[in-house]
Structure formats: structure tokens, C-alpha cells
Design a protein around this motif. Sequence first.
Motif, PDB file in Angstrom:
ATOM      1  N   ARG A  47       0.659  -1.211   0.245  1.00  0.00           N
ATOM      2  CA  ARG A  47       0.011   0.212   0.075  1.00  0.00           C
ATOM      3  C   ARG A  47       0.137   1.293  -0.290  1.00  0.00           C
ATOM      4  O   ARG A  47       0.951   2.030   0.086  1.00  0.00           O
ATOM      5  CB  ARG A  47      -1.514   0.586   1.114  1.00  0.00           C
ATOM      6  N   GLU A  48       1.571   1.091  -0.270  1.00  0.00           N
ATOM      7  CA  GLU A  48       3.889   2.845  -0.326  1.00  0.00           C
ATOM      8  C   GLU A  48       4.052   2.489  -1.649  1.00  0.00           C
ATOM      9  O   GLU A  48       3.698   1.672  -2.178  1.00  0.00           O
ATOM     10  CB  GLU A  48       3.818   2.249   1.271  1.00  0.00           C
ATOM     11  N   ARG A  49       4.353   3.959  -1.300  1.00  0.00           N
ATOM     12  CA  ARG A  49       5.177   3.970  -3.142  1.00  0.00           C
ATOM     13  C   ARG A  49       5.815   4.713  -2.654  1.00  0.00           C
ATOM     14  O   ARG A  49       6.371   5.960  -2.820  1.00  0.00           O
ATOM     15  CB  ARG A  49       4.385   4.567  -3.692  1.00  0.00           C
ATOM     16  N   ASP A  55       6.099  10.084  -4.301  1.00  0.00           N
ATOM     17  CA  ASP A  55       4.311  10.374  -4.742  1.00  0.00           C
ATOM     18  C   ASP A  55       4.355  11.851  -3.343  1.00  0.00           C
ATOM     19  O   ASP A  55       4.375  12.251  -2.468  1.00  0.00           O
ATOM     20  CB  ASP A  55       3.791   9.289  -3.734  1.00  0.00           C
TER      21      ASP A  55
END
Lengths: 177, 177
Positions: A47-49, A55
Amino acid sequence: MSARPPRKSPASKSVGDDFQAIFREATQADLAAIVDLLADDTLGASRERPGEPLDRAYVEAYDAIERDPNNELIVVDTGGELGGVMQLTFIPYLSHTGAWRCLIEGVRIARSYRGQGLGGEMIRWAIERARQRRCRLVQLTSDKQRPDALRFYGALGFVASHEGFKLKLDLADDRDR
Amino acid sequence: MSARPPRKSPASKSVGDDFQAIFREATQADLAAIVDLLADDTLGASRERPGEPLDRAYVEAYDAIERDPNNELIVVDTGGELGGVMQLTFIPYLSHTGAWRCLIEGVRIARSYRGQGLGGEMIRWAIERARQRRCRLVQLTSDKQRPDALRFYGALGFVASHEGFKLKLDLADDRDR
């Protein structure tokens, strides 16, 4: 920062006799390292980038936290490296005869610092910070998929008296992100 | 109120076909009635101090909520009476790629309005408000001693994925209060 309440002086302390850790509020310079920490986790991986360029949603979230005197993003600085991160939210409530609470969220410990007592130090620091902010209750939720974390909070004196309910919302423009 | 984000216009709606309910932010004039509502509860009876003169801790807590643009104390106005109350806290987080969450706390429904669908209307209103505030998650904790409440939140789509931990703190001057 002038609108914020007085802070505790950063405390240099020995954790597990192996390294010195300074607890301090995060700055924007920590942001990429914090995101890496959030992503280096079984549940966080999907769920992270992480990675550059960061971002912009992370920058906006950081700015919102920084602006809000009732939110503190705390990092454990082990001398250039981040040992851990957590977010404290201080919330005024009418119940319990008008009492502030401290909500702890997003506790993450760097892989190389796990199993050395740092998690316990972080939560004890948070409890002390909650006392300074005149809170009568510290609360948090922990995913039932993390049995070690559940035992950890129990051992620190937290009582699992409540069910923690979550409802995910899809925003209309999620497809654009 | 000028620092607050734009509000939804108060919506007059029929609840259970029996009465009209307006959802609006609480004012200080509602405070005594809200405290009565918090006290008229199995768990709240022992921890609230209703009655005049109102404990100044309630007034201070109300002021702190009112000042904070990320806290909204919502009442259900049924035409002079309070049908219910709840508090919404909007919290910016880095996790989930920088997402706001809405925390619902202190949901109480007046005795004479229970069992008529008002609770469901309140939570649905809170979810809609969370969407307006761009939240990706709505969360709350519910005491395991309230089995009806646990079923209620499950039926509304909330998932009990987390344990809700609490730690009570004794403040040094509690004896003075």
C-alpha cells in the motif's frame, strides 16, 4: 512551529546498550526515509509507493501533520539513520469529564533495529509525551494479523478492551492517482 | 469558524418516519444536554459529572474541540431535543500513500430515540462527511462490553480487523479535581 505547545527537549538515551537514540519530531528531510520504513513491512509493502520522486501525496500529508499542533510525527534518530517512526494525535473529548486522549498510530521499526527493545522505548516515550500533554488515556489499534504486536502492547499494560473497526472508502478520483 | 473547511448544509431528514432530524455542529448552548446524554449510559454513568453548574473541564474540552478544525462535534437536533451526539476527528497520515482518516468517537443516542434507526443514520452521515473531507478510511473502536454495538457496526460494513488497546493514565493533580 510557534503555534505548537512547548516540547520536551530531545532525549538522548541508550536503548539495549547497543546504540544511542534521539527521539525528535520529523522534518521534511526525513520524509523519504520514513516512507521507506512504512513500505518495509508485511502489510505496508502493497500500500505504499516508496522511491524517488516521492509521491506528492506524501508531501501533502506531511505538511498537514506539520501544520496541526495536535499531530506529532516522531522519529527515532540513531545518528543519521532512522530506527523507528510513530505518529501521535492528541484529541480533546467531552467524555470522561472532558479528557484529552493520545492516539498512537503508524508505529514502525527499521528492520535492523528490531528485537532490541526499541519498540518498548518508543511506546514508553509516547506515554510520557501523553502525560505532558495532559492526556488521561492512550489508545491505539493493532491489526489482528500481527500477533507479536498484540502481545507487545499487552505486555506494556495496554488492555484490549475494544474491537477496532475499519471501513475503507473509495474516493471518486482514485483512478487518477 | 472561519478557519474551518466548508460545511455540508444541515440536512433535514426523516428518520424512521417518526421525527425530523437535523445534523449540525454542536454549539456551547448544547453542552449541558450533551453531558446529560454521555451520562445516561451504562458505562458513562460512573465517569461523567452531569448537572449544574457544569464542570469547567467540559467547557474547556468543548472549547478545544471548537477551536480545532480537524474535530467536529455533531449533534442530531430533533427540534429542540438532542437525539444523539458523536465526535469526528480528521487525521492526516503518511501511511496508505498519504491518506486522511476519520475517527468516530463518543456515539450516543438519547434513550427515547433508541431502536428507531437513528444510530445507522448517524454513522451513514459520518461516512458521507468523511468522504467530503477526502478520507480513505473511517475507523472507530467499540467496547467489547457492548455486543449490540459490535453487531451494529458490523452490519454497517465495518470490519473488526484490529484490537483496540487502551491505557489509562493517572495525572498528578487528579486528586484536586
